[in-house]
Design a protein around this motif. Structure first.
Motif, PDB file in Angstrom:
ATOM      1  N   LEU A  87       0.827  -1.209   0.000  1.00  0.00           N
ATOM      2  CA  LEU A  87       0.000   0.000   0.000  1.00  0.00           C
ATOM      3  C   LEU A  87       0.859   1.255   0.000  1.00  0.00           C
ATOM      4  CD1 LEU A  87      -2.694  -1.123   2.606  1.00  0.00           C
ATOM      5  CD2 LEU A  87      -2.897  -1.102   0.116  1.00  0.00           C
ATOM      6  N   SER A  88       1.978   1.210   0.705  1.00  0.00           N
ATOM      7  CA  SER A  88       2.907   2.352   0.686  1.00  0.00           C
ATOM      8  C   SER A  88       3.467   2.561  -0.711  1.00  0.00           C
ATOM      9  CB  SER A  88       4.044   2.117   1.683  1.00  0.00           C
ATOM     10  OG  SER A  88       3.569   2.038   3.007  1.00  0.00           O
ATOM     11  N   GLY A  89       3.707   1.457  -1.426  1.00  0.00           N
ATOM     12  CA  GLY A  89       4.161   1.571  -2.809  1.00  0.00           C
ATOM     13  C   GLY A  89       3.115   2.216  -3.701  1.00  0.00           C
ATOM     14  N   VAL A  90       1.851   1.860  -3.502  1.00  0.00           N
ATOM     15  CA  VAL A  90       0.762   2.484  -4.270  1.00  0.00           C
ATOM     16  C   VAL A  90       0.772   3.991  -4.051  1.00  0.00           C
ATOM     17  CG1 VAL A  90      -1.744   2.735  -4.433  1.00  0.00           C
ATOM     18  CG2 VAL A  90      -0.719   0.451  -4.329  1.00  0.00           C
ATOM     19  N   VAL A  91       0.856   4.404  -2.783  1.00  0.00           N
ATOM     20  CA  VAL A  91       0.848   5.836  -2.475  1.00  0.00           C
ATOM     21  C   VAL A  91       2.089   6.518  -3.048  1.00  0.00           C
ATOM     22  CG1 VAL A  91       0.839   7.540  -0.615  1.00  0.00           C
ATOM     23  CG2 VAL A  91      -0.564   5.478  -0.417  1.00  0.00           C
ATOM     24  N   ALA A  92       3.241   5.834  -2.998  1.00  0.00           N
ATOM     25  CA  ALA A  92       4.460   6.405  -3.569  1.00  0.00           C
ATOM     26  C   ALA A  92       4.285   6.706  -5.056  1.00  0.00           C
ATOM     27  CB  ALA A  92       5.629   5.450  -3.358  1.00  0.00           C
ATOM     28  N   GLY A  93       3.648   5.781  -5.772  1.00  0.00           N
ATOM     29  CA  GLY A  93       3.400   6.011  -7.191  1.00  0.00           C
ATOM     30  C   GLY A  93       2.440   7.156  -7.425  1.00  0.00           C
ATOM     31  N   GLY A 126       9.318  10.297   4.005  1.00  0.00           N
ATOM     32  CA  GLY A 126       9.814   9.139   3.266  1.00  0.00           C
ATOM     33  C   GLY A 126       9.039   8.870   1.989  1.00  0.00           C
ATOM     34  N   ILE A 127       7.728   9.079   2.015  1.00  0.00           N
ATOM     35  CA  ILE A 127       6.901   8.834   0.827  1.00  0.00           C
ATOM     36  C   ILE A 127       6.557  10.131   0.111  1.00  0.00           C
ATOM     37  CG2 ILE A 127       4.652   8.014   0.026  1.00  0.00           C
ATOM     38  CD1 ILE A 127       4.809   5.817   2.114  1.00  0.00           C
TER      39      ILE A 127
END
Length: 488
Positions: free
Chosen positions: A351-357, A405-406
């Motif tokens: 989910l953190s990766g989704v938000v990062a994108g 970080g994000i």
């Protein structure tokens, strides 16, 4: 003194990053070209229709000029306004987008953050997002919109700050539009931009979660929204010097994400770490709650990016597709790095990766084609993972929910890559896009946000205070600050 030295690496890293971006953007090499002054919107003359009316009299005939009742006078326009020429389709889409963007903060971010804190602080963390919503909404009504999007009467100040003609939304009517979008009613434009203004202070709360006083949060939010967000918004979108210099930011890479990420890092460094951070086990209490929040963020982000096209047109379509593609790409590359390091795939990691994108594509959504969006997402996943996990451990600061970080790192990489992948095949404004210009905009944003946030924290420290007591932090905010808690 030991706490100061613990925070020193992070402070030095932030300073070096800002200096490097200034250098890359040419800020030390030559003065930025003076932006062309904004020309005031022409105020149409009030139509006066003269009708001759014969008045029967025995002695004389008198002709009187009268104004027909059906011809109402056109509104007197402020310098930033245009007469509304309604675009019904665009208005419908922007109204929908406004609701979607509001969904990002409430309930999206509130649930996303709420699931990642400890059980004793869930209600408090969600309540922070509600408080931010309330404060920013009123600040935007009182002065935020005027500072960000109206024109300054002094041409020398216009590149840096908007005017004060529209305080309390004075001069706004059903017949006016902001000259940036003459087909959209200004009241709707104000609402759409207000939902943008709500997001950054809500993001900042992730950096100091589980240790910040609620009264301090409300004061910080009011001052930061007025003194930091509104001016930077004006610099980029409201006719300021960064937009005039060619800095590209389609939906808020610098204005929203880098701005809030840097402010969050300053807050984390200023406050110090949570009690037990690095020694006690601090884990997310409910990843499923975070999943619900992240899903709402993904949906809301469609309004965030695609809505920034300002119309129901081709640009809206490509911005929407780019948003989804980048989110998926970043989720996969975050997962790859996580598997290499930890041999497991966590739900919160994905989910953190989704938000990062989503963060990384925000400045580029309306400037790049789908191939560029995928590449930006693929790069954003590992960059945000490294920033959220490795760099945070290396520099030993407690960015509780990875606001920097994000959002800080993702906004930085997305803004820089906009200078690489922007294409005129998607948007003519992408002509001449380059990394130095993007870096210049980032450098100004980082410097102003960092210094301004530091000053506001000092004001809060000597008025409301900043941190809760050790006893309150140990017991949890839900019961000690709000008198509410989840069932145990």
């Amino acid at each position: 003194m030991s706490q100061f030295f613990n925070r020193l690496p992070g402070i030095l890293a932030l300073c070096l990053l800002t200096i490097g971006l200034f250098y890359a953007g040419g800020a030390f090499a030559e003065d930025a070209a003076a932006p062309a002054p904004i020309t005031e919107a022409a105020v149409p003359a009030t139509p006066v229709a003269e009708a001759a009316a014969a008045v029967e009299a025995a002695a004389t005939e008198v002709a009187e000029a009268v104004v027909p009742e059906e011809e109402a006078a056109a509104p007197t326009l402020l310098a930033h306004q245009a007469a509304l020429e309604l675009d019904a389709a665009g208005t419908s889409w922007l109204g929908t987008s406004t609701a979607l963007v509001l969904l990002i903060t409430l309930p999206g971010l509130a649930l996303f953050y709420g699931g990642m804190v400890r059980r004793k602080n869930v209600v408090a963390t969600i309540t922070q997002s509600v408080g931010v919503f309330a404060v920013v909404t009123l600040v935007w009504f009182i002065a935020g919109y005027s500072i960000a999007f109206s024109a300054n009467a002094d041409p020398a100040l216009q590149p840096y700050i908007g005017g004060f003609d529209a305080l309390f939304l004075n001069g706004i009517s059903l017949q006016t539009a902001n000259a940036l979008l003459p087909g959209i009613p200004e009241f709707l434009f104000i609402s759409f931009q207000m939902t943008f203004a709500i997001i950054p202070p809500a993001l900042i709360t992730g950096a100091f979660a589980e240790r910040f006083k609620y009264s301090a949060l409300l004061l910080l939010t009011a001052l930061w929204s007025l003194l930091i967000y509104a001016p930077i918004c004006h610099w980029v979108w409201g006719g300021g010097f960064l937009g005039s210099a060619g800095v590209l930011d389609f939906a808020g890479g610098a204005v929203v994400h880098v701005n809030s990420g840097v402010a969050g890092l300053v807050c984390a460094l200023f406050l110090g770490r949570r009690k037990g951070y690095g020694t006690d086990v601090i884990t997310a209490h409910n990843p499923v709650l975070t999943m619900i929040g992240a899903s709402l963020l993904l949906v809301g982000w469609i309004g965030f990016n695609a809505g920034s096209a300002g119309a129901a047109n081709e640009l809206m379509g490509v911005a929407l597709l780019n948003t989804i593609l980048a989110a998926a790409a970043a989720a996969l590359t975050w997962k790859i790095v996580e598997v290499i390091e930890k041999k497991k795939v966590s739900l919160i990691g994905m989910l953190s990766g989704v938000v990062a994108g989503l963060v990384a594509i925000t400045p580029a959504a309306g400037f790049v084609d789908p191939k560029g969006a995928v590449i930006i997402g693929l790069i954003a996943g590992p960059v945000c993972y490294i920033s959220s996990v490795w760099i945070k451990k290396l520099l030993r600061y407690d960015d509780s929910l990875d606001a920097f970080g994000i959002h800080g790192a993702g906004g930085l990489i997305g803004a820089l890559l906009t200078g690489v992948f922007a294409t005129t095949a998607i948007n003519s404004l992408g002509e001449g896009a380059n990394i130095p210009t993007q870096a210049l905009g980032l450098a100004w944003t980082i410097a102003y946000s960092a210094v301004g946030t530091f000053i506001i924290l000092i004001i809060c420290k000597f008025t409301t205070g900043l941190r809760v007591t050790d006893a309150q932090e140990a017991e949890g905010f839900d019961t000690t600050l709000h008198g509410e808690a989840l069932e145990h």
